[in-house]
Design an enzyme around this catalytic site. Structure first.
Site, short mmCIF file in Angstrom:
data_model
loop_
_atom_site.label_atom_id
_atom_site.label_comp_id
_atom_site.label_asym_id
_atom_site.label_seq_id
_atom_site.Cartn_x
_atom_site.Cartn_y
_atom_site.Cartn_z
CG PHE A 25 -2.10 -0.92 1.15
CD1 PHE A 25 -2.30 -1.73 0.05
CD2 PHE A 25 -3.02 -0.98 2.19
CE1 PHE A 25 -3.39 -2.60 -0.03
CE2 PHE A 25 -4.11 -1.84 2.14
CZ PHE A 25 -4.30 -2.66 1.03
CG ASN A 26 5.37 2.88 -1.02
OD1 ASN A 26 5.16 3.94 -0.41
ND2 ASN A 26 6.44 2.68 -1.75
NE ARG A 41 2.89 0.39 -5.96
CZ ARG A 41 4.02 1.07 -5.82
NH1 ARG A 41 4.19 1.86 -4.76
NH2 ARG A 41 4.97 0.96 -6.70
NE ARG A 156 15.43 -3.69 -2.22
CZ ARG A 156 16.14 -4.07 -3.29
NH1 ARG A 156 16.59 -5.30 -3.39
NH2 ARG A 156 16.40 -3.22 -4.25
CE LYS A 202 24.35 5.08 -15.38
NZ LYS A 202 24.41 5.04 -13.90
CE LYS A 206 16.68 -1.86 -17.50
NZ LYS A 206 16.03 -0.89 -18.33
N GLY A 297 21.95 10.37 -29.83
CA GLY A 297 20.77 9.57 -30.16
C GLY A 297 19.76 9.62 -29.03
N GLY A 355 7.65 0.02 -13.88
CA GLY A 355 8.40 1.24 -14.18
C GLY A 355 7.93 1.94 -15.43
N GLY A 378 11.46 -2.89 -9.65
CA GLY A 378 12.70 -3.54 -9.23
C GLY A 378 12.54 -5.04 -9.11
CD1 TRP A 409 30.59 -28.01 2.81
CD2 TRP A 409 31.42 -25.97 3.23
NE1 TRP A 409 30.38 -27.24 1.69
CE2 TRP A 409 30.89 -25.98 1.92
CE3 TRP A 409 31.99 -24.79 3.70
CZ2 TRP A 409 30.91 -24.86 1.08
CZ3 TRP A 409 32.02 -23.67 2.88
CH2 TRP A 409 31.48 -23.70 1.58
P1 AMP Z 1 15.69 2.86 -17.02
O1 AMP Z 1 15.30 3.39 -15.70
O2 AMP Z 1 17.05 2.28 -17.08
O3 AMP Z 1 14.64 1.95 -17.63
O4 AMP Z 1 15.82 4.09 -17.97
C1 AMP Z 1 14.75 4.93 -18.29
C2 AMP Z 1 15.30 6.22 -18.78
O5 AMP Z 1 16.13 5.98 -19.91
C3 AMP Z 1 14.24 7.18 -19.23
O6 AMP Z 1 14.22 8.28 -18.35
C4 AMP Z 1 14.67 7.58 -20.62
O7 AMP Z 1 14.60 8.97 -20.82
C5 AMP Z 1 16.13 7.16 -20.67
N1 AMP Z 1 16.57 6.95 -22.04
C6 AMP Z 1 16.06 6.12 -22.96
N2 AMP Z 1 16.71 6.27 -24.15
C7 AMP Z 1 17.64 7.21 -23.99
C8 AMP Z 1 18.60 7.81 -24.84
N3 AMP Z 1 18.71 7.44 -26.11
N4 AMP Z 1 19.42 8.75 -24.32
C9 AMP Z 1 19.28 9.13 -23.04
N5 AMP Z 1 18.40 8.60 -22.19
C10 AMP Z 1 17.57 7.66 -22.65
#
Ligand code: AMP
Length: 648
Positions: A25-26, A41, A156, A202, A206, A297, A355, A378, A409
Site C-alpha cells: 500500500f505504498n 496498489r 527485499r 544504462k 541491465k 541519439g 516502471g 525492481g 562441510w
Molecule cells: P531505465 O530506468 O534504465 O529503464 O531508464 C529509463 C530512462 O532511460 C528514461 O528516463 C529515458 O529517458 C532514458 N533513455 C532512454 N533512451 C535514452 C537515450 N537514447 N538517451 C538518453 N536517455 C535515454
C-alpha cells in the site's frame, strides 16, 4: 532460474485463523493534502483480501508507505490507505495506532472472523528493513498464518516481506501468484518465438537481465540509451550519445554470447539524433553506426521501428522492460509508443516489466491489450535477471516432497575466502536446480558464506548452536545471532556431536525450540550405530530420538523442520545404505511423526538421508518416495560433485 511452485491463499485453511498479509500500500500521496493520488496498489490487493474475508479469516494487513526515517511520523501514517481500502470494500477497516505495540496486539486479539485490521507503517521500526528476527517474531505473534501479496517488495528480505515465513506457515496472495504465473512462466516455459525488448538508460543496470535472457529468449532487442554502448562495441561512432566506455568489452562479450547461442540480437539500425538533450532540440535520422560529434541519439528511427515491430509480430511471448528513447520528450517518444503499439497489437503473451514501460503502456490506454503488467519495477527486473526473490522464495512449497540437498562441510573450508570461492563456483552450476539447497559451513565462514550466497538459491546452515540466547557459555553460538546474521538452517543432533560433544535428545530438543523461537530452521539428525543395526533395536532407537527431539514442538512449527536420517555406520565409512534401507527408515520416521502429529504434517515433512551420499548414488536415493533429499558430507566440498547431487 528459481522456479516457484508456492502455496496460494487457497491452499491454506484460513477460517477462524488470524492471517497476517503483507500488502503493498505504498501509494503516492498529494504533498499538500496527503490524499491518495493513485490507488492502483490498493485495488491490486483486493482479490486476496476479499478471499480471506469471504473465507472467515481474521485479516491483519501490514505495509510500508514512503520512507520514514526516525520512527512514527503522521505524514507516513497508513490512515489514508486504510480509509481508501474501507471505501473500496464497503466494509470497516480498523487502523492500529502502532505496529507491534499494545494497541496493535489488543486489536489483533479482538478481531472476529471476516474483520480487517491494518497495522501502522511497518517502517516506523528500523528493524523491518534489517529483517530483525525479534521484530519478525513480534509481528508473527499476532497471527497464525502469513500471506505475502506485496510483489513490489518481494526482492527485499525484510521482516514483513520474508522474515515472517520463518515463524508462520505461509502462502502467496493472488498478486504474487499472477507474477509467478506470467513472468515465471515466460522464463521457464515460454511459448516460442520468445522476444525480449530491453531499453532504458544504462547497460550497467541491465547486465544481469540481458545475460539471463540470452539463455532464454530467441530474440533480444536492445534499444534506449544503452544501445549506443553496443553500437560502439561494433565499431560505430556514437557522437555525444549515452555511452559507457567501461562496458564496451562486456557488450562485445554479450554480442559473442548471442551468436554462440543462436539468439538474434537486434540493435537500432537508424537513430533519431538531436543537437541537445532538450524537448525542442533539432533532430534528424541517421544510421546508428554514424552519429556525428555534437549530436546524440534520443530515439530509434523509422527503419528500426519497422524491424522491431516485425519481430514482435512474429513472437508468441514478449517481455518488455525500458523505453526505446527519451520518451519524456514528446518528440523522442515515437519509438517507445511504436513498441507499445506493436505489443498491444499482438496476440502473443505480453509481459510488461514495471516502471517506465508500464507507465507508457498505461498512458497510451493499452493496459487491457497486454497479458500482464508487472506490479513491481525492481522486483520484476530482478526476477527476469534470474535472481532469487526472498519474498517468494521464503513461502511454503505447494507440493510435498521437494528435494532438499544440504551439504555439511564439518571442519573443512572454514577460512572465509575458501568458503566464498566454493560457493562462488557452486552458484552458477545450481541456479536452475529445482531442489532446495543449503550448505552447513563452519562458524568462522558463516559471514562470508552468507555474502557469497546472497540472493541466490543456495542457503546457509550453521553446524551447531547453543540452546540459550545468552549467558556464560564460553565458545558457544547463540541462535539469536544466527537469526540476526540471516542463517536459514542449523544442523543439530549430528552423530558426531552426539558422540564427541555430549549432545543428547534433550539438548537437541532444547536447541530445536531455541532455533524455532528466532526463526532458524532446524535440521535434526538421527541414526543408529552398526551395533544397533546388527542387534535389530534400531527402530526403537530412532523412534526415541525423534520423540525426544520433537517434544513440545507445536504442530504449526513442523513446517520449519527437516529430519536427516544418518545411519552412523554409513558416515565417513564409504558404506551407503541401499536405496531400500534408506527408504525403510525414512518411511518409518514419517510414521512416527504421523503418530505424534497427523497425516498432513507427516506428508509435508522433509526427510533427508545422510551418509556417504555421492553424485552417483543421489538420484537413486532421492527417488525413493520417503527420501526427500540428502545431508551430504564430503561430496559437498566439491562444487561440481555437489551440483550434480543438487540436480539429481
Ligand atoms: P531505465 O530506468 O534504465 O529503464 O531508464 C529509463 C530512462 O532511460 C528514461 O528516463 C529515458 O529517458 C532514458 N533513455 C532512454 N533512451 C535514452 C537515450 N537514447 N538517451 C538518453 N536517455 C535515454
Amino acid at each position: 532460474m528459481a522456479k516457484y511452485d508456492k502455496k496460494s491463499v487457497e491452499d491454506l485453511d484460513v477460517a477462524g485463523k488470524k492471517v497476517i498479509v503483507r500488502v503493498d500500500f505504498n501509494v503516492p500521496l498529494d504533498k499538500q493534502t496527503n490524499e491518495i493520488t493513485d490507488d492502483k496498489r490498493i485495488q491490486g490487493a483486493l482479490p486476496t483480501i476479499k478471499y480471506l474475508v469471504d473465507h472467515n479469516a481474521k485479516v491483519i494487513l501490514v505495509s510500508h508507505l514512503g520512507r520514514p526515517k526516525n520512527g512514527p511520523e503522521a505524514k507516513f501514517s497508513m490512515k489514508p490507505a486504510a480509509e481508501r481500502l474501507a471505501q473500496l470494500l464497503g466494509k470497516p477497516v480498523t487502523l492500529a495506532a502502532d505496529v507491534i505495540g499494545e494497541d496493535a496486539k489488543a486489536k489483533a486479539a479482538a478481531l472476529k472472523d471476516g474483520e480487517i485490521l491494518m497495522l501502522e507503517n511497518v517502517r516506523f521500526h528500523k528493524e523491518e528493513t534489517k529483517n530483525d528476527p525479534k521484530f519478525a517474531q513480534e509481528l508473527a505473534s499476532m497471527a497464525d498464518l502469513y500471506v505475502n501479496d506485496a510483489f513490489g517488495t518481494a526482492h527485499r528480505a525484510h521482516a514483513s516481506t520474508a522474515g515472517l515465513a520463518n515463524f508462520l506457515p505461509s502462502a502467496c496472495g493472488y498478486l504474487i501468484q499472477k507474477e509467478i504465473k506470467f513472468i515465471g512462466g515466460a522464463l521457464d516455459e515460454p511459448q516460442r518465438p520468445f522476444v525480449a525488448i530491453l531499453g532504458g538508460a544504462k547497460v550497467s543496470d541491465k547486465i544481469g537481465v540481458i545475460t539471463n535472457l540470452l539463455d532464454k529468449a530467441d530474440t533480444v532487442i536492445i534499444c534506449g540509451g544503452m544501445a549506443y554502448t553496443f553500437i560502439g562495441a561494433m565499431g560505430g561512432t556514437v557522437g555525444d550519445s549515452l555511452f559507457e566506455a567501461d562496458k564496451v568489452d562486456l557488450a562485445k562479450e554479450l554480442i559473442a554470447k548471442a551468436e554462440e547461442k543462436g539468439v538474434k540480437l537486434l540493435l537500432p539500425e537508424d537513430t533519431v539524433i538531436a543537437d541537445a538533450f532538450d524537448a525542442n532540440a533539432n533532430s534528424k535520422v541517421v544510421s546508428s553506426m554514424e552519429i556525428p560529434d555534437g549530436w546524440q541519439g534520443l530515439d530509434i528511427g523509422p527503419k528500426t521501428i519497422e524491424k522491431f515491430s516485425a519481430a514482435v509480430k512474429e513472437a508468441k511471448t514478449v517481455i518488455w522492460n525500458g523505453p526505446a528513447g527519451v520518451f519524456e520528450f514528446e518528440k523522442f517518444a515515437v519509438g517507445t509508443k511504436a513498441i507499445a503499439q506493436a505489443i498491444a497489437d499482438t496476440d502473443a503473451i505480453s509481459i510488461i516489466g514495471g516502471g517506465d514501460s508500464a507507465s507508457a503502456i498505461q498512458n497510451l490506454g493499452f493496459a487491457d491489450k497486454v497479458t500482464h503488467i508487472s506490479t513491481g519495477g525492481g522486483a520484476s527486473l530482478e526476477y527476469i535477471e534470474g535472481k532469487v526473490l526472498p519474498g517468494i522464495d521464503c513461502l511454503s512449497d505447494r507440493k510435498n516432497g521437494r528435494t532438499f540437498a544440504a551439504g555439511n562441510w564439518k571442519m573443512n573450508c572454514g577460512v572465509p575466502s575458501d568458503a566464498a570461492k566454493l560457493i562462488g563456483d557452486l552458484v552458477p552450476l545450481v541456479k536452475d536446480a529445482e531442489s532446495r539447497i543449503a550448505l552447513g559451513v563452519p562458524a568462522t565462514a558463516l559471514a562470508a558464506a552468507l555474502e557469497a550466497s546472497a540472493y541466490t538459491n543456495v542457503k546457509i546452515a550453521a553446524q551447531n548452536c547453543h540452546f540459550e540466547e545468552k549467558g556464560a557459555f564460553t565458545g558457544e553460538i547463540s541462535p539469536l545471532w544466527l537469526a540476526k546474521m540471516g542463517v536459514t538452517y542449523c544442523i543439530i543432533g549430528h552423530s558426531e556431536r552426539r558422540e564427541y560433544n555430549a549432545e543428547t535428545d534433550e539438548t537437541v530438543n532444547k536447541k530445536a525450540h531455541a532455533l524455532l523461537k528466532y526463526g532458524v530452521k532446524p535440521i535434526i539428525c538421527c541414526g543408529e550405530t552398526l551395533e544397533q543395526r546388527e542387534s535389530g533395536v534400531y527402530f526403537d532407537w530412532i523412534k526415541g530420538q525423534i520423540e525426544g527431539a520433537l517434544k513440545g514442538i507445536p504442530a504449526e512449527k513442523m513446517c520449519q523442520i527437516t529430519i536427516a536420517y544418518e545411519p552412523i555406520w554409513a558416515i565417513g565409512t564409504g558404506k551407503v545404505a541401499t536405496d531400500d534401507q534408506a527408504e525403510e527408515i525414512c518411511g518409518f520416521i514419517r510414521g512416527v511423526v504421523k503418530t505424534l502429529y497427523n497425516d498432513d504434517i507427516a506428508a509435508a515433512l522433509t526427510i533427508q538421508y545422510g551418509g556417504s551420499v555421492k553424485a552417483a548414488t543421489a538420484a537413486g536415493l532421492f527417488s525413493m518416495p520417503n527420501v526427500n533429499g540428502g545431508l551430504v558430507g564430503g561430496a559437498s566440498l566439491k562444487a561440481d560433485e555437489f551440483s550434480k547431487i543438487c540436480l539429481a
